[in-house]
Design an enzyme around this catalytic site. Structure first.
Site, mmCIF file in Angstrom:
data_model
loop_
_atom_site.group_PDB
_atom_site.id
_atom_site.type_symbol
_atom_site.label_atom_id
_atom_site.label_comp_id
_atom_site.label_asym_id
_atom_site.label_seq_id
_atom_site.Cartn_x
_atom_site.Cartn_y
_atom_site.Cartn_z
ATOM 1 N N ALA A 66 0.867 -1.178 0.000
ATOM 2 C CA ALA A 66 0.000 0.000 0.000
ATOM 3 C C ALA A 66 0.903 1.227 0.000
ATOM 4 C CB ALA A 66 -0.879 -0.020 1.245
ATOM 5 N N GLY A 111 0.529 -5.034 1.033
ATOM 6 C CA GLY A 111 -0.668 -5.115 0.193
ATOM 7 C C GLY A 111 -0.408 -5.780 -1.153
ATOM 8 N N GLU A 114 -0.545 -9.425 -0.476
ATOM 9 C CA GLU A 114 -1.963 -9.725 -0.205
ATOM 10 C C GLU A 114 -2.783 -9.742 -1.494
ATOM 11 O OE1 GLU A 114 -1.927 -6.540 2.704
ATOM 12 O OE2 GLU A 114 -2.669 -7.909 4.227
ATOM 13 N N GLU A 134 4.767 -5.181 7.250
ATOM 14 C CA GLU A 134 4.019 -4.119 7.938
ATOM 15 C C GLU A 134 4.555 -3.801 9.322
ATOM 16 O OE1 GLU A 134 2.667 -6.507 6.137
ATOM 17 O OE2 GLU A 134 1.016 -5.711 4.942
#
Ligand code: DAK
Length: 260
Positions: A66, A111, A114, A134
């Protein structure tokens, strides 16, 4: 629709969607999430398209996570909206009737890892680097990483990767079950297209039904999953494709599936 941050190329029944923000290693910002959402809806509405390859622009990254600039500005309400939008996109991809193949061509972090895990099948370049870093940022995975990684690689390995933030390369990702096949980087997209072509040659309804059943395995008990499979099998037996596929075998010819 015109997209600014992704490329959508259609080749027969296959679409190749490329996240195209190379200067930020294809990090997912709000615009990319919105465009992916719109693109998936467009591809689902296009009756010609049945499979999608998802990849990143350039040679360095699939998606490096992200966008940390956006993460840095989130307050509690913003965080909830951010979580909802991203998770519903990943849910849409995972449960779409389209077969999705992630071609992991470099960094797939946070992300990005993911997003790859929300796809049906993951092919990686030997140069790929995957992980959930993260905790380095003082946060936890929020696009399903704690759940999908655990289902794919098991609890111990998921905790190892999430607690340390360590990256694994393509061959280690293959060994732990995070990806399904690894190829030299130069061959990755061609191999992904070959795989998509093979899947597209099968009975279309059988593939979408099989996807629903396999997805159900992660979301149900064995008992209810088996009942679901029985129902899907009954529905498949009513299709013209199931008659064509079995007749073709008995007549020693190739099936000609019409998708009905
Ligand atoms: N966001 C924004 N920009 C990024 C980025 C990212 N994730 N990753 C890389 N970039 C940018 C860099 O800032 C740099 O920009 P400039 O300085 O050139 O302007 C450019 O891409 C090139 O990166 P580097 O110069 O750093 O390249 P290196 O080869 O030296 O290093 C690297 C590559 C991938 C190791 C490094 O860039 C890196 O560590 N990037 C961050 C990776 C990372 O931590 N990813 C996870 C992000 S956190 C949630 C939902 C989801 C999430 C969280 C919550 N909820 C629903 C609540 C997800 C979180 C994440 O994904």
């Amino acid at each position: 629709m015109e997209y600014k941050n992704i490329l959508v190329e259609k080749e027969g029944s296959l679409a190749v969607v490329t996240i195209n923000r190379e200067k930020a290693l294809n990090a997912l910002n709000a615009d990319i999430i919105s465009e992916l959402f719109a693109a998936w809806s467009e591809l689902e509405d296009d009756k010609e398209i049945r499979a999608v390859i998802l990849t990143g622009a350039g040679e360095k990254a699939f998606v490096a996570g992200a966008d940390i600039n956006e993460l840095n500005k989130l307050d509690s309400i913003g965080g909830l909206e951010f979580a909802n939008r991203g998770q519903s996109l990943f849910w849409k991809i995972e449960n779409s009737e389209l077969v999705t193949i992630a071609a992991v061509n470099g960094f797939a972090l946070g992300g990005g890892c993911e997003l790859a895990m929300a796809c049906d099948i993951r092919l990686a370049a030997d140069t790929a680097k995957m992980g959930q870093p993260e905790v380095n940022l003082g946060i936890i995975p929020g696009y399903g990483g704690t759940q999908r990684l655990t289902r794919l690689v098991g609890e111990g390995t998921a905790k190892l990767l999430i607690f340390t933030g360590d990256m694994v390369d393509g061959s280690e990702a293959l060994r732990i079950g995070l990806v399904d096949r690894v190829y030299p980087a130069a061959d990755l997209i061609e191999e992904a297209k070959k795989l998509a072509g093979k899947i597209l040659s099968k009975g279309p309804a059988a593939i979408t039904s099989a996807k629903r059943c396999v997805n159900m395995a992660s979301n149900s008990t064995l008992d209810s999953g088996l009942k679901f499979e029985v129902t899907e099998f009954g529905a498949i037996c009513a299709t013209e494709d199931s008659k064509e596929g079995t007749a073709a075998f008995l007549e020693k010819r190739k099936p000609d599936f019409g998708g009905k």
